[in-house]
Design an enzyme around this catalytic site. Sequence first.
Site, mmCIF file in Angstrom:
data_model
loop_
_atom_site.group_PDB
_atom_site.id
_atom_site.type_symbol
_atom_site.label_atom_id
_atom_site.label_comp_id
_atom_site.label_asym_id
_atom_site.label_seq_id
_atom_site.Cartn_x
_atom_site.Cartn_y
_atom_site.Cartn_z
ATOM 1 N N HIS A 132 -3.802 1.073 7.917
ATOM 2 C CA HIS A 132 -2.464 1.677 7.920
ATOM 3 C C HIS A 132 -2.420 2.864 6.946
ATOM 4 O O HIS A 132 -1.908 3.939 7.283
ATOM 5 C CB HIS A 132 -1.441 0.595 7.522
ATOM 6 C CG HIS A 132 -0.035 1.084 7.378
ATOM 7 N ND1 HIS A 132 1.004 0.608 8.149
ATOM 8 C CD2 HIS A 132 0.526 1.991 6.535
ATOM 9 C CE1 HIS A 132 2.127 1.218 7.799
ATOM 10 N NE2 HIS A 132 1.862 2.054 6.809
ATOM 11 N N GLU A 133 -2.973 2.662 5.743
ATOM 12 C CA GLU A 133 -2.922 3.726 4.729
ATOM 13 C C GLU A 133 -3.826 4.895 5.116
ATOM 14 O O GLU A 133 -3.456 6.064 4.905
ATOM 15 C CB GLU A 133 -3.301 3.183 3.355
ATOM 16 C CG GLU A 133 -2.405 2.057 2.834
ATOM 17 C CD GLU A 133 -0.916 2.352 2.913
ATOM 18 O OE1 GLU A 133 -0.510 3.531 2.814
ATOM 19 O OE2 GLU A 133 -0.138 1.392 3.099
ATOM 20 N N GLY A 166 0.839 -1.186 0.000
ATOM 21 C CA GLY A 166 0.000 0.000 0.000
ATOM 22 C C GLY A 166 0.875 1.237 0.000
ATOM 23 O O GLY A 166 2.027 1.185 0.430
ATOM 24 N N HIS A 193 -2.123 7.259 7.374
ATOM 25 C CA HIS A 193 -1.222 8.208 6.693
ATOM 26 C C HIS A 193 -1.954 9.490 6.294
ATOM 27 O O HIS A 193 -1.365 10.572 6.304
ATOM 28 C CB HIS A 193 -0.637 7.578 5.427
ATOM 29 C CG HIS A 193 0.577 6.744 5.664
ATOM 30 N ND1 HIS A 193 1.745 7.252 6.177
ATOM 31 C CD2 HIS A 193 0.813 5.423 5.430
ATOM 32 C CE1 HIS A 193 2.651 6.283 6.257
ATOM 33 N NE2 HIS A 193 2.112 5.158 5.820
ATOM 34 N N GLN A 199 2.833 10.010 1.242
ATOM 35 C CA GLN A 199 4.126 9.323 1.161
ATOM 36 C C GLN A 199 4.892 9.638 -0.119
ATOM 37 O O GLN A 199 6.062 9.260 -0.240
ATOM 38 C CB GLN A 199 3.937 7.808 1.266
ATOM 39 C CG GLN A 199 3.457 7.343 2.627
ATOM 40 C CD GLN A 199 3.378 5.840 2.686
ATOM 41 O OE1 GLN A 199 2.394 5.257 2.277
ATOM 42 N NE2 GLN A 199 4.438 5.195 3.147
ATOM 43 N N CYS A 247 6.627 0.108 6.926
ATOM 44 C CA CYS A 247 6.118 1.273 6.208
ATOM 45 C C CYS A 247 7.220 1.770 5.271
ATOM 46 O O CYS A 247 8.368 1.907 5.692
ATOM 47 C CB CYS A 247 5.741 2.369 7.206
ATOM 48 S SG CYS A 247 5.111 3.850 6.423
ATOM 49 N N LEU A 248 6.866 2.037 4.017
ATOM 50 C CA LEU A 248 7.879 2.479 3.047
ATOM 51 C C LEU A 248 8.494 3.823 3.437
ATOM 52 O O LEU A 248 9.588 4.150 2.990
ATOM 53 C CB LEU A 248 7.273 2.568 1.641
ATOM 54 C CG LEU A 248 6.833 1.233 1.017
ATOM 55 C CD1 LEU A 248 6.253 1.466 -0.370
ATOM 56 C CD2 LEU A 248 7.973 0.235 0.963
#
Length: 181
Positions: A150-151, A50, A154, A55, A108-109
């Site tokens: 999670h997304e 995701g 963000h 991000q 997480c990226l």
Amino acid sequence: MPTNAGNLEVVHYPDPVLRKKAKPVAGVTDEIRALAERMVQLMYDEEGIGLAAPQVGVSLRLFVAHVPEGDGRSATAEPPTASAGPEVYINPVIAQPEGALEPFEEGCLSLPDIRGSVMRPPVVTITAMGLDGRTFTRRGAGLLARCWQHELDHLDGVLIIDKLSQMERLKLRKKIRALEG
Ligand code: NI
């Protein structure tokens, strides 16, 4: 909006854009389509499941996700725990959480090298708009439901490091400090 979505890259903590509350997307335009396309590309390049617009430095309420099938994950289970392909979620809202909070290790990226256990409800319903401009509602479980949550975090400036137990935060404090530079 950036003029050339193709140049966008994943930004890392502590970039301040990751802490902003993102603004709703006003409508599906060519720019939004280009943004979503670039985000899917970056998600695959970096082997994530995701990626949220903040991000890539864009403070808008949009994320992409593709939770692949496998390891018991299924796109056809009821409710599904995976998705059949990449999906775009515009102005998403999550509702109807079900079940006791469960721990699961997340990465997480935007937080390279940091993985920690986060508690979340195992089943939720998401309502969002797709790139076709239509609103859809889906119920998901397992990794799919976790990825959505999670997304969505963000889009509200929330990161997994905010949700770790005190013990885990202590364990990861050197890595977090290293990112802070
Ligand atoms: Ni993340």
